[in-house]
Each structure stands twice: as structure tokens, then as C-alpha cells.
Design a protein around this motif. Sequence first.
Motif, PDB file in Angstrom:
ATOM      1  N   TYR A 168       0.817  -1.209   0.000  1.00 26.21           N
ATOM      2  CA  TYR A 168       0.000   0.000   0.000  1.00 26.21           C
ATOM      3  C   TYR A 168       0.850   1.258   0.000  1.00 26.21           C
ATOM      4  N   GLY A 169       2.124   1.070   0.168  1.00 23.04           N
ATOM      5  CA  GLY A 169       3.094   2.149   0.089  1.00 23.04           C
ATOM      6  C   GLY A 169       4.454   1.492   0.151  1.00 23.04           C
ATOM      7  N   LEU A 170       5.354   1.890  -0.728  1.00 24.91           N
ATOM      8  CA  LEU A 170       6.674   1.268  -0.779  1.00 24.91           C
ATOM      9  C   LEU A 170       7.709   2.377  -0.847  1.00 24.91           C
ATOM     10  N   TYR A 171       8.641   2.328   0.101  1.00 26.00           N
ATOM     11  CA  TYR A 171       9.702   3.332   0.166  1.00 26.00           C
ATOM     12  C   TYR A 171      11.031   2.719  -0.262  1.00 26.00           C
ATOM     13  N   TRP A 172      11.849   3.531  -0.886  1.00 27.90           N
ATOM     14  CA  TRP A 172      13.241   3.186  -1.147  1.00 27.90           C
ATOM     15  C   TRP A 172      14.131   4.192  -0.419  1.00 27.90           C
ATOM     16  N   TYR A 173      15.113   3.647   0.315  1.00 29.41           N
ATOM     17  CA  TYR A 173      16.077   4.469   1.025  1.00 29.41           C
ATOM     18  C   TYR A 173      17.487   4.003   0.667  1.00 29.41           C
ATOM     19  N   LYS A 174      18.425   4.920   0.857  1.00 28.38           N
ATOM     20  CA  LYS A 174      19.838   4.574   0.723  1.00 28.38           C
ATOM     21  C   LYS A 174      20.512   4.832   2.067  1.00 28.38           C
ATOM     22  N   ALA A 215      27.264   4.060  -4.436  1.00 32.19           N
ATOM     23  CA  ALA A 215      27.581   2.941  -3.539  1.00 32.19           C
ATOM     24  C   ALA A 215      26.921   3.123  -2.178  1.00 32.19           C
ATOM     25  N   GLY A 216      26.461   2.018  -1.609  1.00 26.93           N
ATOM     26  CA  GLY A 216      25.814   2.055  -0.303  1.00 26.93           C
ATOM     27  C   GLY A 216      24.869   0.880  -0.161  1.00 26.93           C
ATOM     28  N   ILE A 217      24.016   0.970   0.841  1.00 26.83           N
ATOM     29  CA  ILE A 217      23.019  -0.074   1.083  1.00 26.83           C
ATOM     30  C   ILE A 217      21.659   0.485   0.691  1.00 26.83           C
ATOM     31  N   TYR A 218      20.946  -0.229  -0.156  1.00 28.71           N
ATOM     32  CA  TYR A 218      19.623   0.188  -0.576  1.00 28.71           C
ATOM     33  C   TYR A 218      18.585  -0.668   0.146  1.00 28.71           C
ATOM     34  N   LEU A 219      17.637   0.015   0.747  1.00 24.18           N
ATOM     35  CA  LEU A 219      16.608  -0.655   1.552  1.00 24.18           C
ATOM     36  C   LEU A 219      15.230  -0.317   1.014  1.00 24.18           C
ATOM     37  N   CYS A 220      14.396  -1.338   0.867  1.00 22.88           N
ATOM     38  CA  CYS A 220      12.992  -1.074   0.573  1.00 22.88           C
ATOM     39  C   CYS A 220      12.198  -1.258   1.866  1.00 22.88           C
ATOM     40  N   GLY A 221      11.191  -0.421   2.043  1.00 26.05           N
ATOM     41  CA  GLY A 221      10.360  -0.488   3.230  1.00 26.05           C
ATOM     42  C   GLY A 221       8.898  -0.427   2.837  1.00 26.05           C
ATOM     43  N   GLU A 267      25.299   4.895   9.123  1.00 27.14           N
ATOM     44  CA  GLU A 267      24.609   6.184   9.127  1.00 27.14           C
ATOM     45  C   GLU A 267      23.099   6.011   8.990  1.00 27.14           C
ATOM     46  N   GLY A 268      22.402   7.135   8.896  1.00 27.81           N
ATOM     47  CA  GLY A 268      20.951   7.100   8.784  1.00 27.81           C
ATOM     48  C   GLY A 268      20.491   6.782   7.377  1.00 27.81           C
ATOM     49  N   LEU A 269      19.169   6.799   7.183  1.00 25.32           N
ATOM     50  CA  LEU A 269      18.570   6.480   5.895  1.00 25.32           C
ATOM     51  C   LEU A 269      18.245   7.749   5.135  1.00 25.32           C
ATOM     52  N   ILE A 270      18.622   7.752   3.866  1.00 30.07           N
ATOM     53  CA  ILE A 270      18.315   8.878   2.994  1.00 30.07           C
ATOM     54  C   ILE A 270      17.116   8.489   2.139  1.00 30.07           C
ATOM     55  N   PHE A 271      16.063   9.286   2.200  1.00 28.33           N
ATOM     56  CA  PHE A 271      14.854   9.027   1.422  1.00 28.33           C
ATOM     57  C   PHE A 271      15.150   9.186  -0.062  1.00 28.33           C
ATOM     58  N   LEU A 272      14.752   8.181  -0.844  1.00 31.91           N
ATOM     59  CA  LEU A 272      14.896   8.247  -2.298  1.00 31.91           C
ATOM     60  C   LEU A 272      13.551   8.482  -2.963  1.00 31.91           C
ATOM     61  N   MET A 273      12.634   7.543  -2.776  1.00 33.25           N
ATOM     62  CA  MET A 273      11.339   7.640  -3.433  1.00 33.25           C
ATOM     63  C   MET A 273      10.281   6.862  -2.674  1.00 33.25           C
TER      64      MET A 273
END
Lengths: 113, 110
Positions: free
Chosen positions: B30-36, B84-90, B41-47
Motif C-alpha cells: 500500500y506504500g513502498l519506500y526506497w532508502y539509501k 555505492a551504499g546499502i539500498y533498503l525497501c520499506g 549512518e541514517g537512511l536517505i529518502f529516495l522515493m
Amino acid sequence: SAVISQKPSRDICQRGTSLTIQCQVDSQVTMMFWYRQQPGQSLTLIATANQGSEATYESGFVIDKFPISRPNLTFSTLTVSNMSPEDSSIYLCSVENSGNTIYFGEGSWLTVV
Amino acid sequence: SQELEQSPQSLIVQEGKNLTINCTSSKTLYGLYWYKQKYGEGLIFLMMLQKGGEEKSHEKITAKLDEKKQQSSLHITASQPSHAGIYLCGAVRNTGKLIFGQGTTLQVKP
């Protein structure tokens, strides 16, 4: 967007002690959350910090271990109590802003020795 | 198995190459976030994506949510070392609450 500041950014703590992490947001937000990220793992939600009432904890997390305060709409604290090496993690604060977008702070990296 | 699965777990690409990271859910999204995230360190909002078939782009990064709203992909065009980094979907599970995939670690070789 929302600018979220966390303090401390890093700390090394002695086992058995407690540490309080602060989260400050640059605008008023209704929803504030605390997450834990253990080494090499993804994020797990600890609790929702409610303004004016007790925090709501997720399964596996209890108030005695992770007391949370939320005195106003821009600030929250998370205390990690009676720390053990298993508590070594990055603790992250997040908020949902008025545009319904979720942002995260820079994280607080705790190492317990 | 996890509710939200990311693949691959890690990726090494040569600078300039394109790459895709996938995020698959066992439940309707119902909502999907992508962060780097950079290490420690913390999470940077992508989309953030909400509608089936939705696609958003920012600079060289494009994210899509499939029509059935159970899978999302993140595509990077002409990768650079700064990617480069870690990409996380939430995935949104309740108001403001997210559950996360296990992350994809990206290295970009110059």
C-alpha cells in the motif's frame, strides 16, 4: 521534507549502564518512531512515540528496557536501559511529515562493551 | 521467509553500468519506500510509490511499483561511485510504520 537531528551520533557504553538518545525534528509531526538496526541486519521497529501518552511498543520490546518520552510535537527520547553487548546497534528515529512521507534521522550508533 | 525480500543481497558493478534491485512482498503493497544508507549512518529518502504501475525518477535512479502492487524495482542508470551504499525497501504496514527488506549492498568500481 523533514530535517531530523539525533544525539549522540555515536557512543561507547559500559554494560549495565543506560543511555538516552534524543531526536529533534525541524517541524511539528504527529507520528514519531524508533527503530533498531543490529549489526548486519535491517531495521526493526521498536515503538511509536505518542505525544501526551505512553509509547506503543512492538512485540519483543518493553517499556522497562526502552523507555520513551515525547514531551512535544518536535522532540522525543529513547533510553536504552541496563545495556548489554546485544544492545549494540544503530538506533534510528523516524517521522511521518504532513505530506505523509517518512523520513529518518542520521542514527545513533551505540557500542556496548 | 521474510515478508519483504530484496534481491540481490549484494552487487558489484563497474562504473557506468546499469543495475536493478528488486523488492518482492508476500502481501499487497500500500506504500513502498526506497532508502539509501551509508555504512553506520541514517537512511536517505529516495522515493515513495503508492499506485500500481507507478514510476518515479530522480536523477539517474528510477523506481517502479508493479500493477499488482507486490513487487518494486529500483534501477540505476550509468552507475557512479557515489551510488555505492546499502539500498533498503520499506513497506508501509500501518500509519507511519515500515517493515524493511534485508537490504542490498552496492559497490561501484571506478
